[in-house]
Design a protein around this motif. Structure first.
Motif, short mmCIF file in Angstrom:
data_model
loop_
_atom_site.label_atom_id
_atom_site.label_comp_id
_atom_site.label_asym_id
_atom_site.label_seq_id
_atom_site.Cartn_x
_atom_site.Cartn_y
_atom_site.Cartn_z
N SER A 1 0.84 -1.19 0.00
CA SER A 1 0.00 0.00 0.00
C SER A 1 0.88 1.25 0.00
N PHE A 2 0.28 2.36 -0.34
CA PHE A 2 0.99 3.64 -0.36
C PHE A 2 -0.01 4.76 -0.09
N ARG A 3 0.51 5.90 0.36
CA ARG A 3 -0.32 7.07 0.63
C ARG A 3 -0.40 7.95 -0.60
N ALA A 4 -1.57 8.53 -0.82
CA ALA A 4 -1.77 9.41 -1.97
C ALA A 4 -2.80 10.48 -1.62
N GLN B 1 -5.25 9.41 1.40
CA GLN B 1 -5.80 8.07 1.59
C GLN B 1 -4.72 7.01 1.41
N GLU B 2 -4.97 5.82 1.95
CA GLU B 2 -4.08 4.69 1.78
C GLU B 2 -4.63 3.83 0.64
N LEU B 3 -3.81 3.57 -0.37
CA LEU B 3 -4.23 2.82 -1.54
C LEU B 3 -3.39 1.56 -1.71
N GLU C 1 3.00 8.36 -2.86
CA GLU C 1 4.29 7.75 -2.59
C GLU C 1 4.74 6.82 -3.71
N ARG C 2 3.86 6.55 -4.66
CA ARG C 2 4.19 5.63 -5.74
C ARG C 2 3.45 6.07 -7.01
#
Length: 330
Positions: free
Chosen positions: A2-5, A21-23, A103-104
């Motif tokens: 997961s990553f934050r966006a 949000q966490e995706l 983050e990605r």
């Protein structure tokens, strides 16, 4: 994984809002290179995307951010290896394709540029789209014959991202720079970047309008457009050139053919979004060799994802000086 966006969404009433949000990775768009983003930039176009302005974002939910820098996490393209530092600007990333406010990111390898030696991912976003556009403008003016041996070069919107970096790089290359700004309180900061003189935008526009005015500028980089561009065209010396790259002051252009047919001046449009790969690489290499990052440090503000919505409103209101960059690394 997961990553934050920062997810920007529009509700049924058309209101556009953003939240962190966490995706899951499965949410990433198509692409053949995945990048762990360390830094992203804030640009005028980002302000529009985060507030729903300009119709730039067509599909929601969306991740904005038109430029970012980081390291390759996964690559199906032989040009990029895991761990390699890269920078991305343009190609409508952050508009039609998810961008750097996460983050990605997963993108097309053709949109990336290897980070030149001597630039960190942090440095790359201090420069960002603004600096790349400024360097492309300098390259175009020099191709038209501008040299440091000429007289004054005018930079409009000089307190903004593009204008301040253009001022710094022109001065470093030996040009005599006149910095025009509607925020004269930033004059000392612009002089510290190398500006030889500061011009108040209100004073500039208050001068009597004539079809042709006293010739003063050997060249100019304009990020304002509108009335400012229309007026400066009347003041360009014989054979001089202007690079137009922004419209913060409006998209209308009131001018006449006289500066073109009586003084032989040229007006070049500068687009950084769809520039070919080789030209991008060359521009970034020249930036790495030219831009004085320590001298520019006082014009850089670092923020977090959560601060972006407020910063987006500020940049649209003309309240941002220099560069705002977003920290995404651990």
């Amino acid at each position: 994984m997961s990553f934050r966006a920062l997810i920007t969404d529009r509700d049924a009433e058309g209101r556009v809002t953003s939240s962190v949000q966490e995706l899951d990775d499965i949410r990433l768009p198509e692409g053949n290179v995945t990048v762990d983003i360390e830094w992203a930039g804030l640009n005028y176009k980002d302000g529009l995307c985060l507030t729903g302005g300009g119709g730039l974002v067509r599909a929601y939910p969306h991740v904005g951010g038109i430029d970012f820098a980081g390291t390759v996490r996964d690559s199906a393209d032989s040009r990029y290896a895991v761990g390699q530092a890269v920078v991305l600007t343009g190609w409508r990333v952050g508009e039609t394709h998810w961008g750097g406010y996460a983050e990605r990111a997963r993108v097309n390898a053709d949109w990336l540029v290897p980070l030149p030696k001597g630039l960190s991912t942090h440095d790359a976003m201090v420069v960002g789209t603004a600096g790349l556009t400024a360097m492309l403008a300098i390259d175009r003016l020099e191709a038209a014959g501008l040299t440091p041996a000429a007289g004054e070069v005018l930079v409009t919107g000089a307190a903004g991202g593009v204008g301040s970096i253009a001022t710094a790089m022109l001065a470093r290359l030996g040009y005599q720079v006149a910095a025009l700004s509607g925020r004269p309180q930033h004059g000392e900061a612009l002089k510290a970047l190398g500006a030889a003189s500061i011009i108040d935008r209100n004073d500039f526009l208050a001068q009597p309008d004539k079809p042709l005015e006293s010739a003063r500028w050997d060249g100019a980089i304009d990020s304002v457009g509108g009335k400012v561009l229309g007026k400066l065209l009347k003041q360009v010396k014989y054979g001089g050139a202007v690079a137009s790259l922004g419209n913060a002051g409006g998209i209308a252009l009131e001018t006449s053919v006289l500066p073109f047919i009586l003084r032989g001046i040229s007006l070049f449009g500068i687009d950084s979004v769809m520039q070919p790969y080789a030209r991008r690489v060359a521009a970034w290499q020249r930036i790495a060799a030219t831009f004085d990052l320590p001298a520019y440090a006082g014009l850089v503000r670092e923020i977090k994802l959560e601060e972006l919505p407020e910063a987006a409103v500020a940049i649209l209101a003309g309240e941002v000086r220099g560069r705002v960059i977003v920290s995404l690394g651990a």
